[in-house]
Design a protein around this motif. Sequence first.
Motif, PDB file in Angstrom:
ATOM      1  N   SER A  88       5.962  10.272   1.129  1.00 39.55           N
ATOM      2  CA  SER A  88       6.611   9.197   0.352  1.00 39.55           C
ATOM      3  C   SER A  88       5.776   7.932   0.524  1.00 39.55           C
ATOM      4  O   SER A  88       4.827   7.904   1.325  1.00 39.55           O
ATOM      5  CB  SER A  88       8.031   8.951   0.870  1.00 39.55           C
ATOM      6  N   SER A  89       6.121   6.881  -0.212  1.00 36.01           N
ATOM      7  CA  SER A  89       5.420   5.630   0.066  1.00 36.01           C
ATOM      8  C   SER A  89       6.061   5.035   1.317  1.00 36.01           C
ATOM      9  O   SER A  89       7.250   5.237   1.573  1.00 36.01           O
ATOM     10  CB  SER A  89       5.513   4.682  -1.126  1.00 36.01           C
ATOM     11  N   ALA A  90       5.279   4.323   2.114  1.00 36.15           N
ATOM     12  CA  ALA A  90       5.797   3.763   3.370  1.00 36.15           C
ATOM     13  C   ALA A  90       6.712   2.585   3.045  1.00 36.15           C
ATOM     14  O   ALA A  90       6.302   1.665   2.334  1.00 36.15           O
ATOM     15  CB  ALA A  90       4.631   3.317   4.259  1.00 36.15           C
ATOM     16  N   PRO A  91       7.948   2.591   3.544  1.00 34.91           N
ATOM     17  CA  PRO A  91       8.897   1.517   3.194  1.00 34.91           C
ATOM     18  C   PRO A  91       8.379   0.119   3.547  1.00 34.91           C
ATOM     19  O   PRO A  91       8.658  -0.846   2.853  1.00 34.91           O
ATOM     20  CB  PRO A  91      10.137   1.858   4.031  1.00 34.91           C
ATOM     21  N   TRP A  92       7.601   0.027   4.626  1.00 33.79           N
ATOM     22  CA  TRP A  92       7.149  -1.302   5.067  1.00 33.79           C
ATOM     23  C   TRP A  92       5.790  -1.691   4.491  1.00 33.79           C
ATOM     24  O   TRP A  92       5.317  -2.800   4.667  1.00 33.79           O
ATOM     25  CB  TRP A  92       7.089  -1.364   6.605  1.00 33.79           C
ATOM     26  N   GLN A  93       5.150  -0.762   3.784  1.00 32.98           N
ATOM     27  CA  GLN A  93       3.806  -1.011   3.255  1.00 32.98           C
ATOM     28  C   GLN A  93       3.645  -0.140   2.016  1.00 32.98           C
ATOM     29  O   GLN A  93       3.015   0.917   2.065  1.00 32.98           O
ATOM     30  CB  GLN A  93       2.775  -0.605   4.337  1.00 32.98           C
ATOM     31  N   PRO A  94       4.223  -0.566   0.876  1.00 41.12           N
ATOM     32  CA  PRO A  94       4.335   0.326  -0.298  1.00 41.12           C
ATOM     33  C   PRO A  94       3.004   0.914  -0.776  1.00 41.12           C
ATOM     34  O   PRO A  94       2.994   1.989  -1.367  1.00 41.12           O
ATOM     35  CB  PRO A  94       4.955  -0.579  -1.363  1.00 41.12           C
ATOM     36  N   TYR A  97       0.968   5.582   2.237  1.00 43.22           N
ATOM     37  CA  TYR A  97       1.848   6.754   2.211  1.00 43.22           C
ATOM     38  C   TYR A  97       2.374   7.034   3.613  1.00 43.22           C
ATOM     39  O   TYR A  97       1.726   6.712   4.612  1.00 43.22           O
ATOM     40  CB  TYR A  97       1.085   7.992   1.716  1.00 43.22           C
ATOM     41  N   LEU A  98       3.532   7.669   3.655  1.00 40.33           N
ATOM     42  CA  LEU A  98       4.104   8.106   4.922  1.00 40.33           C
ATOM     43  C   LEU A  98       4.242   9.625   4.828  1.00 40.33           C
ATOM     44  O   LEU A  98       4.862  10.128   3.884  1.00 40.33           O
ATOM     45  CB  LEU A  98       5.471   7.445   5.107  1.00 40.33           C
TER      46      LEU A  98
END
Length: 324
Positions: A88-94, A97-98
């Motif tokens: 997913s995209s990283a919530p804290w750094q759109p 990716y996470l």
Amino acid sequence: DTMAMPRDERDKFEHFKDNPIKQVATDPVSTFSLDVDTGSYALVRQFIQQGRLPAADAVRTEELINYFSYDYPKAMAEHPFAVETELSSAPWQPEHYLLRIGVQAQDIQAKDMPPANLVFLVDVSGSMNEANKLPLVISSLQMLTQQLRPQDRVSLVVYAGRTEVVLEPTNNKADILAALGRLQAGGSTAGTSALDLAYKMARKAYIKEGINRILLATDGDFNVGITSTEQIKDMVKRERETGITLSTLGFGQGNFNDAMMEQIANVGNGNYSYIDSLTEARKVLIDELSSTFNTVAKDVKVQIEFNPDWVSEYRLIGYENRQL
């Protein structure tokens, strides 16, 4: 105007830094040791419930994530593990990716576990004389005892000023419950001679192909005898080669040695859990009984290789002290 509460400086945590960003062109492979301790989550939760910020080094990201059970696909009979990934995209750094990688071992019901030979090694030193320490140890281990099957054995070793075998290996629940109920705190702690005695009991009742494990219940304050974590780790490592594993159950605050509890469970091929309530004891010792005691594989390493055509850099979140 809220003031931060002073932290009791005697709690001991191992210091670590966040993992650095790695360039795939030069470092395509990330390797770390898989481990499912949950001590950090219960510790951090306790600090927060008390209205305090946890010590930074008490927060181990992977333990906060591994505390929960996920709906991972179960491993099929022909494979001991199933692997699942999610991106997913990283919530804290759109723009980053996470990637989450879930590894699920075969699920074995508690009733189908191999026979267990457990040694309860209980710290009864003076520092354990608090409501959230020895009384909670006793209730937790009594709760576990109620779950035992006829094929399981328990022995009980206590340590304080003197070390003694309170109970030789037995499967008599009434005897185990009564022996636990009689424990009282007082005296200083000699941790390592007690460890010797616990291994002796484990060898005495050793079950070939069974689960042979020492459960060390303490506030982690070994203050007499060999106090070096390294010496204790050497002993635990030596014994693990004979098939006897070791798990740590941490209790209390103030002089709690989280660093030592985590490290000796690591080399003992066991788990480290922090018990702050009967609810937590039930989760660790009953709901997750088979995953707490039944080892599907020892010393598992995970290696992830990134393709430089698709990924330029990565950073591993958590597992800071499990890098290989």
